[in-house]
Structures are given as structure tokens and as C-alpha cells.
Design a protein around this motif. Sequence first.
Motif, PDB file in Angstrom:
ATOM      1  N   ARG A  41       0.824  -1.217   0.000  1.00  0.00           N
ATOM      2  CA  ARG A  41       0.000   0.000   0.000  1.00  0.00           C
ATOM      3  C   ARG A  41       0.852   1.258   0.000  1.00  0.00           C
ATOM      4  NH1 ARG A  41      -5.142  -1.380   3.924  1.00  0.00           N
ATOM      5  NH2 ARG A  41      -6.333  -2.445   2.311  1.00  0.00           N
ATOM      6  N   ARG A  42       2.027   1.196   0.630  1.00  0.00           N
ATOM      7  CA  ARG A  42       2.937   2.356   0.649  1.00  0.00           C
ATOM      8  C   ARG A  42       3.692   2.511  -0.662  1.00  0.00           C
ATOM      9  NH1 ARG A  42       4.857   0.225   5.711  1.00  0.00           N
ATOM     10  NH2 ARG A  42       6.720  -0.338   4.563  1.00  0.00           N
ATOM     11  N   GLY A  43       3.828   1.425  -1.414  1.00  0.00           N
ATOM     12  CA  GLY A  43       4.613   1.437  -2.639  1.00  0.00           C
ATOM     13  C   GLY A  43       4.029   2.359  -3.689  1.00  0.00           C
ATOM     14  N   ALA A  44       4.898   3.007  -4.403  1.00  0.00           N
ATOM     15  CA  ALA A  44       4.471   3.913  -5.471  1.00  0.00           C
ATOM     16  C   ALA A  44       4.007   3.092  -6.671  1.00  0.00           C
ATOM     17  CB  ALA A  44       5.614   4.837  -5.865  1.00  0.00           C
ATOM     18  N   GLY A  45       2.731   3.115  -6.914  1.00  0.00           N
ATOM     19  CA  GLY A  45       2.198   2.439  -8.089  1.00  0.00           C
ATOM     20  C   GLY A  45       2.184   0.927  -8.001  1.00  0.00           C
ATOM     21  N   GLU A  46       2.388   0.361  -6.823  1.00  0.00           N
ATOM     22  CA  GLU A  46       2.368  -1.087  -6.669  1.00  0.00           C
ATOM     23  C   GLU A  46       0.923  -1.561  -6.628  1.00  0.00           C
ATOM     24  OE1 GLU A  46       5.041  -2.521  -7.060  1.00  0.00           O
ATOM     25  OE2 GLU A  46       6.646  -1.319  -6.234  1.00  0.00           O
ATOM     26  N   ALA A  47       0.517  -2.318  -7.609  1.00  0.00           N
ATOM     27  CA  ALA A  47      -0.848  -2.820  -7.674  1.00  0.00           C
ATOM     28  C   ALA A  47      -1.014  -4.014  -6.740  1.00  0.00           C
ATOM     29  CB  ALA A  47      -1.178  -3.226  -9.103  1.00  0.00           C
ATOM     30  N   MET A  48      -2.144  -4.075  -6.081  1.00  0.00           N
ATOM     31  CA  MET A  48      -2.412  -5.195  -5.195  1.00  0.00           C
ATOM     32  C   MET A  48      -3.803  -5.735  -5.505  1.00  0.00           C
ATOM     33  SD  MET A  48      -2.130  -5.534  -1.024  1.00  0.00           S
ATOM     34  CE  MET A  48      -2.622  -3.873  -0.811  1.00  0.00           C
ATOM     35  N   GLY A  49      -3.875  -7.053  -5.648  1.00  0.00           N
ATOM     36  CA  GLY A  49      -5.139  -7.716  -5.894  1.00  0.00           C
ATOM     37  C   GLY A  49      -5.853  -8.016  -4.592  1.00  0.00           C
ATOM     38  N   PRO A  50      -6.987  -8.695  -4.681  1.00  0.00           N
ATOM     39  CA  PRO A  50      -7.740  -9.053  -3.482  1.00  0.00           C
ATOM     40  C   PRO A  50      -6.912  -9.902  -2.509  1.00  0.00           C
ATOM     41  CG  PRO A  50      -9.063  -9.379  -5.440  1.00  0.00           C
ATOM     42  CD  PRO A  50      -7.669  -9.097  -5.908  1.00  0.00           C
ATOM     43  N   VAL A  51      -7.205  -9.725  -1.223  1.00  0.00           N
ATOM     44  CA  VAL A  51      -6.494 -10.440  -0.171  1.00  0.00           C
ATOM     45  C   VAL A  51      -7.532 -11.066   0.761  1.00  0.00           C
ATOM     46  CG1 VAL A  51      -4.857 -10.246   1.751  1.00  0.00           C
ATOM     47  CG2 VAL A  51      -4.570  -8.796  -0.280  1.00  0.00           C
ATOM     48  N   LEU A  52      -7.368 -12.356   1.031  1.00  0.00           N
ATOM     49  CA  LEU A  52      -8.241 -13.111   1.939  1.00  0.00           C
ATOM     50  C   LEU A  52      -7.550 -13.332   3.277  1.00  0.00           C
ATOM     51  CD1 LEU A  52      -9.441 -16.025  -0.357  1.00  0.00           C
ATOM     52  CD2 LEU A  52     -10.942 -14.443   0.843  1.00  0.00           C
ATOM     53  N   HIS A  53      -8.346 -13.426   4.345  1.00  0.00           N
ATOM     54  CA  HIS A  53      -7.792 -13.918   5.610  1.00  0.00           C
ATOM     55  C   HIS A  53      -8.704 -15.024   6.107  1.00  0.00           C
ATOM     56  CE1 HIS A  53     -10.726 -11.963   8.310  1.00  0.00           C
ATOM     57  NE2 HIS A  53     -10.659 -10.925   7.496  1.00  0.00           N
ATOM     58  N   ASP A  54      -8.103 -15.967   6.824  1.00  0.00           N
ATOM     59  CA  ASP A  54      -8.894 -17.089   7.324  1.00  0.00           C
ATOM     60  C   ASP A  54      -9.640 -16.670   8.577  1.00  0.00           C
ATOM     61  OD1 ASP A  54      -6.927 -17.021   9.241  1.00  0.00           O
ATOM     62  OD2 ASP A  54      -6.301 -19.087   9.001  1.00  0.00           O
ATOM     63  N   GLY A  55     -10.586 -17.489   8.987  1.00  0.00           N
ATOM     64  CA  GLY A  55     -11.427 -17.183  10.138  1.00  0.00           C
ATOM     65  C   GLY A  55     -10.651 -16.976  11.421  1.00  0.00           C
ATOM     66  N   GLY A  56      -9.581 -17.711  11.615  1.00  0.00           N
ATOM     67  CA  GLY A  56      -8.767 -17.573  12.815  1.00  0.00           C
ATOM     68  C   GLY A  56      -7.691 -16.515  12.678  1.00  0.00           C
ATOM     69  N   CYS A  57      -7.648 -15.854  11.545  1.00  0.00           N
ATOM     70  CA  CYS A  57      -6.664 -14.809  11.249  1.00  0.00           C
ATOM     71  C   CYS A  57      -5.228 -15.318  11.360  1.00  0.00           C
ATOM     72  CB  CYS A  57      -6.873 -13.580  12.115  1.00  0.00           C
ATOM     73  SG  CYS A  57      -8.432 -12.751  11.778  1.00  0.00           S
ATOM     74  N   ALA A  58      -5.009 -16.596  11.029  1.00  0.00           N
ATOM     75  CA  ALA A  58      -3.665 -17.169  11.074  1.00  0.00           C
ATOM     76  C   ALA A  58      -2.928 -16.984   9.758  1.00  0.00           C
ATOM     77  CB  ALA A  58      -3.728 -18.655  11.426  1.00  0.00           C
ATOM     78  N   THR A  59      -3.669 -16.864   8.649  1.00  0.00           N
ATOM     79  CA  THR A  59      -3.027 -16.718   7.342  1.00  0.00           C
ATOM     80  C   THR A  59      -3.730 -15.656   6.510  1.00  0.00           C
ATOM     81  OG1 THR A  59      -4.405 -18.420   6.303  1.00  0.00           O
ATOM     82  CG2 THR A  59      -2.308 -19.147   7.266  1.00  0.00           C
ATOM     83  N   LEU A  60      -2.971 -15.129   5.553  1.00  0.00           N
ATOM     84  CA  LEU A  60      -3.520 -14.249   4.522  1.00  0.00           C
ATOM     85  C   LEU A  60      -3.257 -14.898   3.182  1.00  0.00           C
ATOM     86  CD1 LEU A  60      -2.501 -10.574   5.413  1.00  0.00           C
ATOM     87  CD2 LEU A  60      -4.653 -11.728   5.840  1.00  0.00           C
ATOM     88  N   GLY A  61      -4.151 -14.673   2.239  1.00  0.00           N
ATOM     89  CA  GLY A  61      -4.003 -15.208   0.895  1.00  0.00           C
ATOM     90  C   GLY A  61      -4.073 -14.102  -0.129  1.00  0.00           C
ATOM     91  N   PHE A  62      -3.053 -14.014  -0.976  1.00  0.00           N
ATOM     92  CA  PHE A  62      -2.975 -13.009  -2.038  1.00  0.00           C
ATOM     93  C   PHE A  62      -3.315 -13.665  -3.360  1.00  0.00           C
ATOM     94  CE2 PHE A  62      -0.194 -11.537   1.296  1.00  0.00           C
ATOM     95  CZ  PHE A  62      -0.294 -10.156   1.275  1.00  0.00           C
ATOM     96  N   LEU A  63      -4.260 -13.109  -4.095  1.00  0.00           N
ATOM     97  CA  LEU A  63      -4.558 -13.614  -5.429  1.00  0.00           C
ATOM     98  C   LEU A  63      -3.465 -13.138  -6.376  1.00  0.00           C
ATOM     99  CD1 LEU A  63      -8.409 -13.097  -5.748  1.00  0.00           C
ATOM    100  CD2 LEU A  63      -7.153 -15.135  -5.095  1.00  0.00           C
ATOM    101  N   VAL A  64      -2.903 -14.071  -7.115  1.00  0.00           N
ATOM    102  CA  VAL A  64      -1.848 -13.795  -8.091  1.00  0.00           C
ATOM    103  C   VAL A  64      -2.264 -14.422  -9.418  1.00  0.00           C
ATOM    104  CG1 VAL A  64       0.025 -13.621  -6.374  1.00  0.00           C
ATOM    105  CG2 VAL A  64      -0.570 -15.855  -7.345  1.00  0.00           C
ATOM    106  N   PRO A  65      -1.656 -13.997 -10.531  1.00  0.00           N
ATOM    107  CA  PRO A  65      -2.047 -14.565 -11.822  1.00  0.00           C
ATOM    108  C   PRO A  65      -1.839 -16.081 -11.893  1.00  0.00           C
ATOM    109  CG  PRO A  65      -0.730 -12.590 -12.133  1.00  0.00           C
ATOM    110  CD  PRO A  65      -0.659 -12.934 -10.672  1.00  0.00           C
TER     111      PRO A  65
END
Length: 134
Positions: A41-65
Motif C-alpha cells: 500500500r505504501r509502494g508507489a504504483g504497486e498494484a495489489m489484488g484481493p487479499v483473503l484472511h482465514d477465520g482464525g486470522c492465522a493466514t492471509l491469501g494473495f490472489l496472483v495470476p
Amino acid sequence: METSQGNEPCTSPSSSVVDATACDLVTVPARQGLEAVDILRRGAGEAMGPVLHDGGCATLGFLVPAGTAACWDVPGSTCTETDGRGLDLNPEPPVEGSDWLLPPGEADLATDPVVLRRALGEAARMIEAADSCK
């Protein structure tokens, strides 16, 4: 936490248009993932896709091509192929027990895997530095 420091063996799958239904999912520990989200989010022009988190908030998932999983090798993370099953990017999370941290519609279609690799590496170094100060 470690990440690979070598040359980036995997480049973004070549396409100027990413098919939103053909995404792989990079899963990381929540602490590293949240740091990476902040870095992206701080990066200049860095695009970020949707991000998931699990119910226990133990992991995050980044959608990539799609195709990223074939050459993903960042220690401490996994990249799962969708195997052509597709992904329905609507406001409802695609996996029961998960929720969107950054929902579709508020993000690009997918995060560039090269940019994500860099952010995860920086996040791991920040966490290691913070933990060594305790």
C-alpha cells in the motif's frame, strides 16, 4: 522467517489482461502478510489484488495470476493452483470461514508475483529485526 534472496526465478505470467477467474493463491502467515499489505500500500504504483484472511486470522491469501504456482518458491509461504476451477470474485469470500481483507472491486485483479515476492521478503526482514530487539 526466511525468504529467498536470490534472483527472482519467476516472472509475472505474461499477459496485459489478467483473467480474474484464473488466479493462484499465495498463502502466508498473517503477521508477514499484514506487513506485506502495508508495504504494498505504501509502494508507489504497486498494484495489489484481493487479499483473503482465514477465520482464525492465522493466514492471509494473495490472489496472483494463474501460473504463478509453477515457480513459486518463497520459504514460509505456499502458492496453490486453481487447476482451472476458476474463482468467483464477488463480495462473498470463496472459502467458507474466510473473509476479504481487501475485497474484489477495491483492488486490482491480482497482485504481481514479483512485487509480492519483494514485499514478503521486506516484511520477513522487518519481523526478524523487530523480534531480535525483544
